[in-house]
Write an enzyme that holds these catalytic residues in place. Structure first.
Site, PDB file in Angstrom:
ATOM      1  CG  ASP A 153      -1.844   7.821   0.446  1.00 43.86           C
ATOM      2  OD1 ASP A 153      -0.737   8.212   0.043  1.00 43.86           O
ATOM      3  OD2 ASP A 153      -2.912   8.149  -0.092  1.00 43.86           O
ATOM      4  CG  ASP A 198      -1.614   1.248   1.508  1.00 42.42           C
ATOM      5  OD1 ASP A 198      -2.301   1.716   0.575  1.00 42.42           O
ATOM      6  OD2 ASP A 198      -1.514   1.800   2.626  1.00 42.42           O
ATOM      7  CG  ASP A 224      -2.255   2.562   6.457  1.00 44.23           C
ATOM      8  OD1 ASP A 224      -2.418   2.257   5.265  1.00 44.23           O
ATOM      9  OD2 ASP A 224      -2.714   3.614   6.950  1.00 44.23           O
TER      10      ASP A 224
HETATM   11  C1  2M8 Z   1      -7.267   8.717  -1.207  1.00 45.50           C
HETATM   12  O1  2M8 Z   1      -6.814   7.488  -0.718  1.00 45.50           O
HETATM   13  C2  2M8 Z   1      -6.358   7.366   0.630  1.00 45.50           C
HETATM   14  C3  2M8 Z   1      -5.746   5.990   0.797  1.00 45.50           C
HETATM   15  O2  2M8 Z   1      -5.698   5.477   2.036  1.00 45.50           O
HETATM   16  C4  2M8 Z   1      -7.464   7.596   1.647  1.00 45.50           C
HETATM   17  O3  2M8 Z   1      -8.571   7.074   1.535  1.00 45.50           O
HETATM   18  O4  2M8 Z   1      -7.160   8.294   2.608  1.00 45.50           O
HETATM   19  C5  2M8 Z   1      -7.350   8.641  -2.734  1.00 45.50           C
HETATM   20  O5  2M8 Z   1      -8.182   9.651  -3.182  1.00 45.50           O
HETATM   21  C6  2M8 Z   1      -6.011   8.797  -3.410  1.00 45.50           C
HETATM   22  O6  2M8 Z   1      -6.192   8.888  -4.801  1.00 45.50           O
HETATM   23  C7  2M8 Z   1      -5.297  10.010  -2.880  1.00 45.50           C
HETATM   24  O7  2M8 Z   1      -3.993  10.093  -3.404  1.00 45.50           O
HETATM   25  C8  2M8 Z   1      -5.236   9.962  -1.368  1.00 45.50           C
HETATM   26  C9  2M8 Z   1      -4.561  11.192  -0.803  1.00 45.50           C
HETATM   27  O8  2M8 Z   1      -4.527  11.169   0.602  1.00 45.50           O
HETATM   28  O9  2M8 Z   1      -6.526   9.838  -0.806  1.00 45.50           O
HETATM   29 MG    MG Z   2      -2.962   3.250   3.448  1.00 45.82          MG
HETATM   30 MG    MG Z   3      -4.298   3.050   0.287  1.00 43.41          MG
END
Ligand code: 2M8
Ligand code: MG
Ligand code: MG
Length: 267
Positions: free
Chosen positions: A8, A6, A210
Site C-alpha cells: 500500500d 511494501d 513509503d
Molecule cells: C492496513 O494496512 C495499511 C498498510 O500501510 C495501513 O495501515 O494503512 C491493513 O489492514 C491491510 O491488511 C489492509 O489491506 C490495508 C488497506 O488499506 O490497511
Molecule cells: Mg505502505
Molecule cells: Mg504496508
C-alpha cells in the site's frame, strides 16, 4: 539482486490499490529471474489473492513482519529442500494481542477502534477496499490495525503498556498496527541468512516502502527506495548511504526508481 517491496502506497496506489504503472517493470524482473518479495501489513489471505493475480511465486512476508513464507516452488529452485511450503513465524498470536489491548482499553479508558470492533462495512469505509478484499484484510492472524481516537500522549502510554507484554506499534498508511516483537527488517535479514545457509550467493536487497512501518526494512536493505506519498511526509531514515526518494508517488515512483536501478545494474 532481490527486490523486496511494501504494497500500500508503494507498489499499490494509496487510494485505488492499482499497480498498473508497475506492470512493465514487474515483467522485466520476471524475465531477468529477479525475485520480487512482497513485505506488507496485509494478511496471508490478501497475499494469496494478489500473488495469484500477479503470478508471483516468490517468498513473502505478512502482517508487518509477523510471518514469512517460502513457497515450495521457490525452495525447489533455490535450495536442496524439497518438502513443501515453509512458514516461519516471528510475531505474536492475534487472539493474545486482542485479549491484552481490550483489557487495557477498559482499565485505562483508551479510545481506539480496531478491526475486531468493526463490521465489514466500516473496514470498507476506512480503506476503500472491495467487500471481498475487506474480508481478506479482516482475516488476521498476527496483528491488529487500529484507528487511534485518543491523544498522542495516550498513544505513548498505550505503547509503553503493551511493550511490557512484548508487543509494539507500527504506523502504516492508515492504521496503527499492534504486532509482536517483529518488523519488516528482521524478515529481510532472515532471508539474507537463509540464502547464506542454503549455500547461495547472498544477493543484494533493494527495498521499497513509503511509511514508518517500512523504516526497519529500508535500513536493512543494500539499496533503499522511499516511495513518495501523496498523504504523508517521507519517513526519516537518519543516515543511510544508498537511499533514493522518488519524485512521483506510489506505483509510478516505484516503476521509475526500479527502472533506474535495473538500468544502472545493466539488467
Ligand atoms: C492496513 O494496512 C495499511 C498498510 O500501510 C495501513 O495501515 O494503512 C491493513 O489492514 C491491510 O491488511 C489492509 O489491506 C490495508 C488497506 O488499506 O490497511
Ligand atoms: Mg505502505
Ligand atoms: Mg504496508
Amino acid at each position: 539482486l532481490v527486490i523486496m517491496t511494501d504494497l500500500d502506497g508503494t507498489l499499490l496506489d494509496h487510494d485505488t490499490y492499482s499497480y498498473a504503472p508497475a506492470i512493465p517493470v514487474m515483467e522485466r524482473l520476471k524475465k531477468a529471474g529477479i525475485p520480487l518479495m512482497l513485505n506488507t501489513s496485509k494478511t496471508a489471505a490478501e497475499l494469496m489473492s494478489l500473488r495469484n493475480e500477479l503470478e508471483n511465486s516468490d517468498p513473502y512476508v505478512v502482517e508487518n513482519g509477523s510471518a514469512l513464507y517460502l513457497p515450495a516452488d521457490f525452495l525447489a529452485e533455490n535450495s536442496a529442500q524439497n518438502s513443501g511450503d515453509h512458514v516461519h513465524i516471528l510475531g505474536a498470536v492475534r487472539s493474545e494481542i486482542l485479549t491484552l489491548i481490550q483489557k487495557i482499553r477498559v482499565e485505562e479508558k483508551f479510545l481506539f477502534t480496531g478491526f475486531a470492533d468493526m463490521e465489514v462495512a466500516e473496514v470498507i469505509e476506512y480503506t476503500g477496499l472491495s467487500e471481498s478484499a475487506a474480508r481478506r484484510a479482516m482475516t488476521r492472524e498476527f496483528s491488529e490495525p487500529l484507528i487511534w481516537q485518543d491523544s498522542a500522549h495516550q498513544l505513548r502510554k498505550f505503547e509503553a503498556l503493551i511493550a511490557n507484554h512484548g508487543l509494539r506499534l507500527l504506523r502504516g498508511g492508515r492504521f496503527v498496527h499492534v504486532i509482536g516483537a517483529c518488523d519488516k527488517g528482521k524478515c529481510l535479514q532472515w532471508f539474507r541468512n537463509w540464502f547464506a545457509s542454503a549455500d547461495q550467493r547472498v544477493p543484494r536487497f533493494v527495498a521499497l516502502g513509503d511509511s514508518q512501518n517500512d523504516v526497519a526494512m529500508l535500513k536493512t536493505a543494500d539499496i533503499a527506495v522511499i516511495v513518495r506519498s501523496s498523504h504523508h511526509e517521507p519517513p526519516d531514515l537518519e543516515q543511510q548511504s544508498a537511499v533514493i526518494i522518488t519524485d512521483e508517488t506510489g506505483p509510478q515512483g516505484w516503476a521509475t526508481a526500479l527502472t533506474q536501478i535495473l538500468d544502472d545494474e545493466q539488467i
